[in-house]
Design an enzyme around this catalytic site. Structure first.
Site, short mmCIF file in Angstrom:
data_model
loop_
_atom_site.label_atom_id
_atom_site.label_comp_id
_atom_site.label_asym_id
_atom_site.label_seq_id
_atom_site.Cartn_x
_atom_site.Cartn_y
_atom_site.Cartn_z
CG HIS A 177 33.89 3.46 143.57
ND1 HIS A 177 34.98 3.21 144.62
CD2 HIS A 177 33.21 3.80 144.20
CE1 HIS A 177 34.50 3.08 146.23
NE2 HIS A 177 33.20 3.54 145.55
P1 TYD Z 1 36.87 -1.58 147.62
O1 TYD Z 1 35.59 -1.30 146.85
O2 TYD Z 1 38.29 -1.79 147.53
O3 TYD Z 1 37.18 -0.39 148.71
P2 TYD Z 1 36.67 1.30 148.93
O4 TYD Z 1 36.74 1.65 147.09
O5 TYD Z 1 35.77 1.88 149.18
O6 TYD Z 1 38.25 1.51 149.03
O7 TYD Z 1 36.04 -2.89 149.02
C1 TYD Z 1 37.09 -3.26 149.19
C2 TYD Z 1 36.67 -4.90 149.67
O8 TYD Z 1 35.64 -5.03 150.06
C3 TYD Z 1 36.55 -5.69 148.19
O9 TYD Z 1 37.20 -6.57 147.56
C4 TYD Z 1 34.59 -5.20 148.10
C5 TYD Z 1 34.38 -5.38 148.85
N1 TYD Z 1 33.09 -4.82 149.67
C6 TYD Z 1 32.79 -5.74 150.32
O10 TYD Z 1 32.55 -7.02 149.73
N2 TYD Z 1 30.88 -5.05 150.00
C7 TYD Z 1 31.40 -4.02 150.42
O11 TYD Z 1 29.82 -3.06 151.09
C8 TYD Z 1 31.93 -3.15 150.55
C9 TYD Z 1 31.81 -1.35 149.98
C10 TYD Z 1 33.02 -3.67 150.15
#
Ligand code: TYD
Length: 135
Positions: free
Chosen positions: A49
Protein backbone atom coordinates in the site's frame (compact mmCIF):
# COMPACT_ATOMS: atom_id res chain seq x y z
CA UNK A 1 14.75 8.28 -6.52
CA UNK A 2 16.59 8.94 -3.31
CA UNK A 3 16.44 6.34 -0.55
CA UNK A 4 17.07 7.79 2.89
CA UNK A 5 18.56 5.28 5.27
CA UNK A 6 19.63 6.59 8.65
CA UNK A 7 22.50 5.05 10.56
CA UNK A 8 21.64 5.77 14.15
CA UNK A 9 24.43 6.17 16.65
CA UNK A 10 24.50 3.31 19.17
CA UNK A 11 25.75 4.23 22.64
CA UNK A 12 27.92 1.20 23.07
CA UNK A 13 29.92 0.35 26.14
CA UNK A 14 31.14 -2.83 27.81
CA UNK A 15 27.54 -3.68 28.81
CA UNK A 16 26.20 -3.64 25.24
CA UNK A 17 24.40 -1.25 22.90
CA UNK A 18 21.66 1.33 23.32
CA UNK A 19 20.03 3.38 20.57
CA UNK A 20 17.99 6.47 21.52
CA UNK A 21 15.86 8.35 18.99
CA UNK A 22 14.41 11.81 19.55
CA UNK A 23 11.77 13.43 17.38
CA UNK A 24 13.00 16.30 15.19
CA UNK A 25 16.58 15.27 15.98
CA UNK A 26 17.14 11.68 14.91
CA UNK A 27 13.60 11.36 13.47
CA UNK A 28 12.50 14.15 11.09
CA UNK A 29 8.90 14.28 12.35
CA UNK A 30 6.78 14.14 15.50
CA UNK A 31 6.24 10.47 16.36
CA UNK A 32 2.53 9.96 17.01
CA UNK A 33 2.46 6.19 16.65
CA UNK A 34 4.74 3.21 17.11
CA UNK A 35 3.92 -0.32 15.99
CA UNK A 36 5.82 -3.50 15.24
CA UNK A 37 5.53 -6.76 13.37
CA UNK A 38 6.91 -10.06 14.57
CA UNK A 39 6.29 -13.78 13.92
CA UNK A 40 5.95 -12.81 10.26
CA UNK A 41 5.74 -15.86 8.02
CA UNK A 42 8.95 -15.80 5.90
CA UNK A 43 7.13 -16.07 2.51
CA UNK A 44 4.68 -13.30 3.37
CA UNK A 45 4.73 -9.89 1.68
CA UNK A 46 3.34 -7.18 3.94
CA UNK A 47 2.50 -3.58 3.22
CA UNK A 48 1.42 -3.48 -0.45
CA UNK A 49 0.00 0.00 0.00
CA UNK A 50 0.95 3.67 -0.05
CA UNK A 51 -0.06 6.57 2.17
CA UNK A 52 -1.13 9.99 1.02
CA UNK A 53 0.69 11.96 3.73
CA UNK A 54 2.13 9.64 6.36
CA UNK A 55 5.87 9.65 7.04
CA UNK A 56 7.47 6.59 8.60
CA UNK A 57 10.78 5.17 9.75
CA UNK A 58 11.22 1.40 9.60
CA UNK A 59 13.75 -0.25 11.89
CA UNK A 60 14.33 -4.00 11.91
CA UNK A 61 15.44 -4.12 15.53
CA UNK A 62 15.96 -7.89 15.41
CA UNK A 63 16.58 -10.20 12.46
CA UNK A 64 16.27 -8.87 8.93
CA UNK A 65 13.83 -8.06 6.15
CA UNK A 66 13.72 -6.28 2.81
CA UNK A 67 11.65 -3.35 1.67
CA UNK A 68 10.63 -2.55 -1.91
CA UNK A 69 9.95 1.15 -2.44
CA UNK A 70 8.14 2.45 -5.50
CA UNK A 71 7.36 6.13 -6.14
CA UNK A 72 5.28 5.32 -9.23
CA UNK A 73 8.23 5.84 -11.55
CA UNK A 74 11.17 4.03 -10.00
CA UNK A 75 11.59 1.06 -7.68
CA UNK A 76 14.34 0.44 -5.14
CA UNK A 77 15.04 -2.47 -2.83
CA UNK A 78 16.52 -1.92 0.59
CA UNK A 79 17.74 -4.47 3.14
CA UNK A 80 17.27 -3.82 6.83
CA UNK A 81 19.71 -5.98 8.73
CA UNK A 82 20.98 -3.97 11.67
CA UNK A 83 19.14 -2.55 14.70
CA UNK A 84 20.76 0.86 14.11
CA UNK A 85 19.49 1.27 10.52
CA UNK A 86 16.34 3.29 9.90
CA UNK A 87 14.61 3.52 6.52
CA UNK A 88 12.70 6.77 6.00
CA UNK A 89 9.55 6.45 3.90
CA UNK A 90 7.84 9.68 2.87
CA UNK A 91 4.20 9.96 1.80
CA UNK A 92 3.16 8.84 -1.67
CA UNK A 93 5.42 5.80 -1.76
CA UNK A 94 4.24 2.25 -2.47
CA UNK A 95 5.97 -0.15 -0.05
CA UNK A 96 6.28 -3.91 0.28
CA UNK A 97 8.09 -5.66 3.11
CA UNK A 98 9.29 -9.19 2.42
CA UNK A 99 12.01 -11.79 3.04
CA UNK A 100 11.48 -11.61 6.79
CA UNK A 101 13.84 -13.76 8.79
CA UNK A 102 12.03 -15.93 11.32
CA UNK A 103 13.28 -13.80 14.19
CA UNK A 104 12.51 -10.45 12.51
CA UNK A 105 10.97 -7.68 14.60
CA UNK A 106 10.13 -4.70 12.39
CA UNK A 107 9.40 -1.49 14.26
CA UNK A 108 7.63 1.40 12.56
CA UNK A 109 7.62 5.00 13.81
CA UNK A 110 4.82 7.00 12.21
CA UNK A 111 4.01 10.70 11.96
CA UNK A 112 0.23 10.23 12.31
CA UNK A 113 -2.29 8.12 14.16
CA UNK A 114 -3.80 5.17 12.31
CA UNK A 115 -6.18 6.45 9.63
CA UNK A 116 -7.57 4.04 7.06
CA UNK A 117 -8.52 7.07 4.87
CA UNK A 118 -4.81 7.84 4.37
CA UNK A 119 -4.18 4.41 2.79
CA UNK A 120 -4.06 3.71 -0.93
CA UNK A 121 -4.36 -0.05 -1.25
CA UNK A 122 -4.89 -0.29 -4.99
CA UNK A 123 -1.74 0.02 -7.13
CA UNK A 124 -3.53 1.59 -10.12
CA UNK A 125 -5.11 4.15 -7.80
CA UNK A 126 -1.63 4.89 -6.42
CA UNK A 127 -0.32 5.58 -9.94
CA UNK A 128 -3.27 7.93 -10.56
CA UNK A 129 -2.57 9.67 -7.22
CA UNK A 130 1.09 10.23 -8.19
CA UNK A 131 0.03 11.62 -11.58
CA UNK A 132 -2.55 13.96 -9.99
CA UNK A 133 -0.04 15.20 -7.38
CA UNK A 134 2.29 16.29 -10.16
CA UNK A 135 -0.30 18.51 -11.87
P1 TYD B 1 -2.16 -3.97 7.76
O1 TYD B 1 -2.48 -2.59 7.26
O2 TYD B 1 -2.74 -5.12 7.03
O3 TYD B 1 -0.58 -4.14 7.82
P2 TYD B 1 0.48 -4.02 6.62
O4 TYD B 1 -0.27 -3.47 5.43
O5 TYD B 1 1.49 -3.03 7.06
O6 TYD B 1 1.06 -5.36 6.37
O7 TYD B 1 -2.57 -4.02 9.30
C1 TYD B 1 -2.94 -5.22 9.95
C2 TYD B 1 -4.06 -4.92 10.94
O8 TYD B 1 -3.60 -4.07 11.99
C3 TYD B 1 -5.25 -4.26 10.31
O9 TYD B 1 -6.40 -4.87 10.88
C4 TYD B 1 -5.17 -2.84 10.77
C5 TYD B 1 -4.46 -2.93 12.09
N1 TYD B 1 -3.64 -1.75 12.40
C6 TYD B 1 -4.01 -0.92 13.44
O10 TYD B 1 -5.03 -1.12 14.11
N2 TYD B 1 -3.21 0.15 13.74
C7 TYD B 1 -2.07 0.42 13.06
O11 TYD B 1 -1.37 1.40 13.37
C8 TYD B 1 -1.70 -0.46 11.97
C9 TYD B 1 -0.46 -0.20 11.16
C10 TYD B 1 -2.50 -1.52 11.68
Amino acid sequence: MQVVKYMFQPHGDDRGQLVALEEFKDIPFRVKRFYYMYDTIPEVVRGKHAHRNLEQILICIHGSCKVRLDNGKEKKEVSLEKPYEGLYIPGSMWREMYDFSEDAVLVVLASELYDEADYIRDYQEFLRFVEESEK
